[in-house]
Design a protein around this motif. Structure first.
Motif: not given
Length: 254
Positions: A69-77, A162-176
């Motif tokens: 999830f985060h990896k693909f967001l980084n690609i988009g960014a 942080d690309e170590r979050f592949k899907f779950w808890y990705a939103d928690d990581d970014y809000r924090l």
């Protein structure tokens, strides 16, 4: 004219999911006056079997990398050229004026660097008396990982996702991450976007979902709670053994 780069993550495994992505794009394009707000839409498509298919009115990209999830967001960014980037799921219905409302909130408070929309379904069921601008970092309430708009400049502060979050808890990581860096985030009530609810993920096998949850939770606890690498490895082993046991029990019962 205001330019907003829209990054949509999609996994078109079947015709139904393709229709969800198309609905997201179509409602997005109808939601604002194109002479006032221009959406530059990039779809990051995980299913390379449908390449070189391009969603209408978008650029559709097929990464060679395995999904994260985060990896693909980084690609988009990396492909973004505008000052504003909105990261989106592919199961959304955009309502008229949603982006205008976010921009108005940003103009009212220039320190706002991350803004999230209001879901009439989810937020409408919450026991809150929402203001127009709702500051904070509560997951699902103030921060909506399924659709959030940022000022591109904050990437210089937060770094990449942080690309170590592949899907779950990705939103928690970014809000924090936003909270840790003392960056303002808010949900804007008049910015209405309906989230239909993880249509792609719900089509995955339950065991795959469990693996995503457990792996994400182990790393989340390591990064944001106990900061102990030994406990992180212990959690990963514990969750792996639990998953193996559940799979064995299911096979034995069958």
């Amino acid at each position: 004219m205001i330019n907003i780069d829209i990054i949509i993550l999609s996994y078109t495994k079947n015709e139904k999911l393709k229709q969800f992505t198309e609905q997201t794009i179509n409602t997005l394009l109808r939601s604002e006056d194109p002479e006032q707000i221009k959406f530059n839409i990039l779809v990051i498509e995980s299913n390379r079997e449908i390449e070189p298919f391009q969603y209408k009115n978008t650029s559709t990209l097929y990464p060679k990398e395995k999904f994260g999830f985060h990896k693909f967001l980084n690609i988009g960014a990396k492909f973004s050229t505008s000052n504003l980037i909105c990261f989106c799921n592919n199961d959304l219905i955009f309502h008229e004026g949603w982006a205008t409302s976010l921009i108005n909130a940003m103009n009212k408070d220039p320190e706002l660097v991350c803004l999230c929309p209001y879901c009439p379904v989810f937020h409408g069921d919450q026991p809150y008396n929402f203001e127009e601008i709702n500051y904070g970092f509560i997951n699902g309430i103030n921060f909506t990982g399924w659709c959030f708009l940022i000022k591109k400049s904050i990437i210089n502060i937060t770094g990449q996702f942080d690309e170590r979050f592949k899907f779950w808890y990705a939103d928690d990581d970014y809000r924090l991450t936003l909270k840790y860096n003392q960056l303002k985030n808010a949900m804007v009530k008049s910015a209405k976007v309906t989230h239909l609810g993880s249509k792609t993920l719900s089509s995955e096998k339950i065991s795959a979902n469990n693996n995503l949850v457990l792996e994400g939770f182990a790393y989340y606890k390591y990064k944001w709670i106990h900061h102990n690498f030994g406990l992180y490895l212990y959690d990963k082993l514990k969750y792996w053994l639990k998953e193996r046991y559940l799979n064995f029990s299911k096979k034995k019962a069958a």
